[in-house]
Design a protein around this motif. Structure first.
Motif, PDB file in Angstrom:
ATOM      1  N   THR A   1       0.828  -1.201   0.000  1.00 58.07           N
ATOM      2  CA  THR A   1       0.000   0.000   0.000  1.00 58.07           C
ATOM      3  C   THR A   1       0.864   1.253   0.000  1.00 58.07           C
TER       4      THR A   1
ATOM      5  N   VAL B   1      -8.465   4.827  -7.035  1.00 54.01           N
ATOM      6  CA  VAL B   1      -7.679   6.043  -6.886  1.00 54.01           C
ATOM      7  C   VAL B   1      -7.802   6.818  -8.188  1.00 54.01           C
TER       8      VAL B   1
ATOM      9  N   TYR C   1       1.310   4.400  -2.874  1.00 53.07           N
ATOM     10  CA  TYR C   1       1.110   5.830  -2.626  1.00 53.07           C
ATOM     11  C   TYR C   1       2.401   6.630  -2.765  1.00 53.07           C
TER      12      TYR C   1
ATOM     13  N   ASP D   1      -5.784   0.671  -5.825  1.00 54.50           N
ATOM     14  CA  ASP D   1      -4.648   0.497  -4.917  1.00 54.50           C
ATOM     15  C   ASP D   1      -4.590  -0.972  -4.492  1.00 54.50           C
TER      16      ASP D   1
END
Length: 133
Positions: free
Chosen positions: A20, A125, A24, A119
Motif C-alpha cells: 500500500t 484512486v 502511494y 490500490d
C-alpha cells in the motif's frame, strides 16, 4: 461554547502495508521506507491534512468485530496531475508496476482528463487533470 471539530485526516485500512505504501509513494506521497512494517503510518498532505493507514490487525485490536468492506467504493482518493499527458503517464506507469487499472484515461464530459487505478486493497484512486485548452 460547543467545540467545533476540524477535519484533519483520512484514515484507510491496509491489508499489506508495504504494498500500500509503495503504491502511494508512486503517487508522490512522502512516506519513509521504515514505515513499511509499521502497524500505523501517517503522511502529511499539502494544506495540513494527513492520510493515515492502519493494518487490518491494528483495526481489529480495538474493533474486534471489524470486517473488510465488500462491494463498491465508499471512499476514493483523487490525485491532481499537471496535465492530461501526466494522467496517461501515471496510469500507464502504475499498471506497468502491476497495479490494476479500473478505468483507462479518457476525456470526461466535465472537462478533465480522468482515469482510475486500484490500490493494493482494491480502492479506486482517481487521477485527473484539467483538459488542455
Amino acid at each position: 461554547m460547543t467545540p467545533t471539530p476540524r477535519f484533519d485526516a483520512l484514515s484507510l485500512v491496509a491489508s499489506d502495508m508495504a504494498a500500500t505504501l509503495a503504491f502511494y509513494r508512486r503517487l508522490g506521497l512522502e512516506i519513509p521506507a521504515s514505515a513499511d512494517h509499521a502497524p500505523h503510518v501517517e503522511a502529511d498532505l499539502p494544506g495540513g491534512l494527513r492520510v493515515l493507514w492502519d493494518t487490518e490487525e491494528t483495526v481489529r485490536s480495538y474493533d474486534p468485530g471489524w470486517t473488510r468492506p465488500s462491494g463498491g467504493d465508499a471512499t476514493a482518493l483523487a490525485f491532481r496531475c499537471a496535465g492530461p499527458a501526466e494522467v496517461d503517464a501515471v496510469y500507464e506507469a502504475l499498471v506497468a508496476d502491476g497495479h490494476r487499472g479500473h478505468l483507462e484515461p479518457w476525456d470526461a464530459v466535465w472537462g478533465q482528463r480522468y482515469a482510475v487505478v486500484l490500490d493494493p486493497d482494491g480502492r479506486g484512486v482517481q487521477l485527473f487533470a484539467d483538459a488542455a485548452s
